[in-house]
Write an enzyme that holds these catalytic residues in place. Structure first.
Site, PDB file in Angstrom:
ATOM      1  N   TRP A 182      17.686 117.840  79.938  1.00 27.73           N
ATOM      2  CA  TRP A 182      16.876 118.693  79.072  1.00 27.73           C
ATOM      3  C   TRP A 182      15.407 118.358  79.349  1.00 27.73           C
ATOM      4  CZ3 TRP A 182      13.229 117.335  75.301  1.00 27.73           C
ATOM      5  CH2 TRP A 182      12.578 118.451  74.739  1.00 27.73           C
ATOM      6  N   GLU A 221      20.473 121.936  79.780  1.00 26.88           N
ATOM      7  CA  GLU A 221      20.386 122.381  78.380  1.00 26.88           C
ATOM      8  C   GLU A 221      19.157 123.259  78.160  1.00 26.88           C
ATOM      9  OE1 GLU A 221      19.806 119.110  75.674  1.00 26.88           O
ATOM     10  OE2 GLU A 221      20.011 120.373  73.882  1.00 26.88           O
ATOM     11  N   LYS A 223      16.664 125.925  75.796  1.00 28.35           N
ATOM     12  CA  LYS A 223      16.301 126.146  74.402  1.00 28.35           C
ATOM     13  C   LYS A 223      15.349 127.321  74.287  1.00 28.35           C
ATOM     14  CE  LYS A 223      13.536 123.072  72.062  1.00 28.35           C
ATOM     15  NZ  LYS A 223      13.266 121.704  71.580  1.00 28.35           N
ATOM     16  N   ASP A 255      23.450 123.784  72.869  1.00 33.66           N
ATOM     17  CA  ASP A 255      22.965 123.076  71.673  1.00 33.66           C
ATOM     18  C   ASP A 255      22.818 124.146  70.599  1.00 33.66           C
ATOM     19  OD1 ASP A 255      20.991 122.225  69.692  1.00 33.66           O
ATOM     20  OD2 ASP A 255      20.571 120.500  70.964  1.00 33.66           O
ATOM     21  N   HIS A 258      19.500 125.757  69.592  1.00 32.43           N
ATOM     22  CA  HIS A 258      18.639 126.286  70.649  1.00 32.43           C
ATOM     23  C   HIS A 258      18.763 127.779  70.907  1.00 32.43           C
ATOM     24  CE1 HIS A 258      17.843 122.108  72.626  1.00 32.43           C
ATOM     25  NE2 HIS A 258      17.571 122.147  71.333  1.00 32.43           N
ATOM     26  N   HIS A 282      25.919 120.168  72.256  1.00 35.66           N
ATOM     27  CA  HIS A 282      25.109 119.346  71.361  1.00 35.66           C
ATOM     28  C   HIS A 282      25.282 119.968  69.996  1.00 35.66           C
ATOM     29  CE1 HIS A 282      21.943 117.084  73.983  1.00 35.66           C
ATOM     30  NE2 HIS A 282      23.155 116.614  74.110  1.00 35.66           N
ATOM     31  N   ASP A 290      14.921 124.706  65.182  1.00 32.43           N
ATOM     32  CA  ASP A 290      15.663 123.608  65.810  1.00 32.43           C
ATOM     33  C   ASP A 290      15.317 122.286  65.115  1.00 32.43           C
ATOM     34  OD1 ASP A 290      17.150 122.203  67.687  1.00 32.43           O
ATOM     35  OD2 ASP A 290      15.508 122.080  69.120  1.00 32.43           O
ATOM     36  N   ASP A 292      17.153 119.913  63.752  1.00 31.37           N
ATOM     37  CA  ASP A 292      18.003 118.743  63.960  1.00 31.37           C
ATOM     38  C   ASP A 292      18.318 117.976  62.680  1.00 31.37           C
ATOM     39  OD1 ASP A 292      18.721 118.709  66.789  1.00 31.37           O
ATOM     40  OD2 ASP A 292      16.571 118.569  67.154  1.00 31.37           O
ATOM     41  N   ASP A 322      23.710 115.822  68.300  1.00 32.07           N
ATOM     42  CA  ASP A 322      22.282 115.731  68.614  1.00 32.07           C
ATOM     43  C   ASP A 322      21.451 116.138  67.406  1.00 32.07           C
ATOM     44  OD1 ASP A 322      19.761 115.651  69.682  1.00 32.07           O
ATOM     45  OD2 ASP A 322      19.987 117.451  70.907  1.00 32.07           O
TER      46      ASP A 322
HETATM   47  C1  RNT Z   1      15.764 118.886  72.503  1.00 29.09           C
HETATM   48  C2  RNT Z   1      17.171 118.784  72.976  1.00 29.09           C
HETATM   49  C3  RNT Z   1      17.570 117.449  73.535  1.00 29.09           C
HETATM   50  C4  RNT Z   1      17.091 116.287  72.706  1.00 29.09           C
HETATM   51  C5  RNT Z   1      17.680 114.951  73.110  1.00 29.09           C
HETATM   52  C6  RNT Z   1      16.927 113.812  72.523  1.00 29.09           C
HETATM   53  O1  RNT Z   1      15.491 120.068  71.873  1.00 29.09           O
HETATM   54  O2  RNT Z   1      18.042 119.172  71.974  1.00 29.09           O
HETATM   55  O3  RNT Z   1      18.936 117.419  73.722  1.00 29.09           O
HETATM   56  O4  RNT Z   1      17.351 116.484  71.352  1.00 29.09           O
HETATM   57  O5  RNT Z   1      17.778 114.875  74.465  1.00 29.09           O
HETATM   58 ZN    ZN Z   2      20.157 118.937  72.414  1.00 36.02          ZN
END
Ligand code: RNT
Ligand code: ZN
Length: 414
Positions: A182, A221, A223, A255, A258, A282, A290, A292, A322
């Site tokens: 990523w 990955e 986003k 993810d 994303h 993820h 996003d 998290d 994640d």
């Molecule tokens: C960032 C991505 C990535 C990170 C990690 C720390 O938007 O989701 O995967 O969260 O690599």
């Molecule tokens: Zn991620």
């Protein structure tokens, strides 16, 4: 004597066409990869700072974050003791363990041997991520697409070095290692050139992935955007999906933070399963963006789990977590999210898909809806409780006291 709640639940599920015992044994085998970075707000162990940049951010000031490998490992042990079933551990390159400073393009297996030993002792598989942020050469949030060839070459070297560490983990632990790329690359404002950065990223990826490495499953990955990088993301969904489709051995990681808010990753899983051997995930919880947040047992998590289970893709969907919440106890954050992932898998396993599918295929949608709704109030919690007992971890409501005790005796002394 009164039947145990599990025995009773098993009968109720049998009546709905579900074998609860089979569900428990299948759940036992499905690993979830725990992300090391929830333990210290994505800081890592590099002497030269590290931390988040590139549009990601951990918010909150809860005390007790891990400051060293020793503390992070101790915290992980606390979490792992309270999560049922098989687990893996997901590391970032910035979590290397070394006495003297080593730049990102010079990391090697020797800087991760302590992690390999940690994982081996606990029968955990390891996954790995090159760290393309939190570094002076990523200060402008450009790495593998950088217009400066020297900087781009540095990050390509980091990618290659990271894959070698992944191969080392795979060999040492005799299980695959998922290697996820990523990058934060993007622009805050409307770019003058959208194609150039993508062509540079394409070239960088080809160089990083040139050699096939045994045991390493590579993935990329995408986003939508990062904070401060709102107008353009080099590694968009279309870019990486096309890349993975064209490049054997490289997969497209999803993810669920994303994508645009009305898109769902649950629906993307079966689409990708139609084309790819592996679909890495993820799992996170995006709140309006996003963000998290810690993964909860919510509708989309259940849908994600359902798609894995009913596609019989237990070993093809590689589940990783994640999220990074710095506003609550970090050990509890790991436990809540990981248990919820397992819970959602169990919920999906306690669903009579054969029956539901037959109803769909024969157009009996009224019965499909009715059975689907009846399942929602079946005694799921009793089967979950049994799973925790069999896996010798505390049941819901039984683990927080221990974590709070650890907070008092260890985390708050930091
Ligand atoms: C960032 C991505 C990535 C990170 C990690 C720390 O938007 O989701 O995967 O969260 O690599
Ligand atoms: Zn991620």
């Amino acid at each position: 004597m009164r039947m145990s709640r599990f025995t009773e639940a098993k009968d109720i599920y049998a009546g709905l066409g579900v074998d609860a015992e089979a569900a428990l044994s299948r759940l036992h085998e499905i690993p979830v990869s725990l992300h090391c970075w929830q333990g210290d707000d994505v800081t890592g162990f590099e002497s030269s700072g590290g931390g988040t940049s590139g549009g990601i951010q951990a918010t909150g000031g809860y005390p007790g974050k891990a400051r060293s490998p020793k503390e992070l490992m101790a915290d992980l042990d606390q979490a792992l003791a309270r999560i049922p079933g098989k687990m893996r551990l997901n590391l970032h390159a910035s979590y290397l363990i070394t006495e003297k400073a080593v730049d990102r393009d010079a990391i090697g297996p020797e800087h991760f041997s302590a992690w390999a030993a940690y994982a081996k002792e606990r029968t955990l598989g390891l996954d790995f991520n090159p760290t393309f942020f939190g570094h002076p050469l990523a200060a402008d949030s450009l790495t593998l697409s950088h217009p400066d060839d020297g900087i781009r070459a540095f990050w390509v070297r980091h990618g290659i070095a990271s894959r070698k560490i992944a191969a080392y983990f795979a060999e040492a632990l005799r299980t695959h290692c998922l290697l996820n790329v990523w990058i934060p690359d993007g622009y805050k404002d409307v770019p003058a050139d959208r194609l150039g950065p993508r062509l540079r990223l394409l070239d960088s990826l080809d160089r990083i992935f040139a050699e096939r490495l045994p045991g390493v499953i590579d993935c990329v990955e995408s986003k939508v955007f990062g904070i401060g990088l709102e107008s353009y993301t080099v590694g968009s969904s279309e870019f990486y999906l096309s890349y993975a489709a064209r490049r054997p051995g490289v997969y497209n990681l999803l993810d669920n933070g994303h994508y645009h808010p009305t898109e769902t990753v649950s629906d993307k899983i079966p689409s990708l399963l139609a084309f790819f051997d592996y679909v890495p995930l993820h799992v996170t919880r995006p709140v309006r963006w996003d963000s998290d947040h810690v993964v909860l047992f919510d509708d989309e998590l259940r849908e994600i789990a359902k798609e894995i289970i009913r596609s019989e893709a237990d070993s093809r969907v590689l589940i990783g977590l994640d999220y990074f919440d710095a506003s609550i106890n970090r050990v509890a954050a790991w436990i809540v999210g990981a248990r919820n992932m397992k819970k959602a898998l169990l919920y999906a396993l306690l669903t009579p898909y054969g029956k539901l599918k037959a109803l769909q295929d024969s157009g009996r949608f009224t019965e499909l809806m009715t059975l689907g709704e009846a399942l929602k109030t079946a005694p799921f919690g009793d089967v979950w409780g049994e799973f925790c007992r069999r896996e010798t971890v505390p049941e819901d409501g039984g683990w927080l006291a221990g974590v709070m005790e650890y907070e008092r005796t260890a985390l708050l002394t930091r």
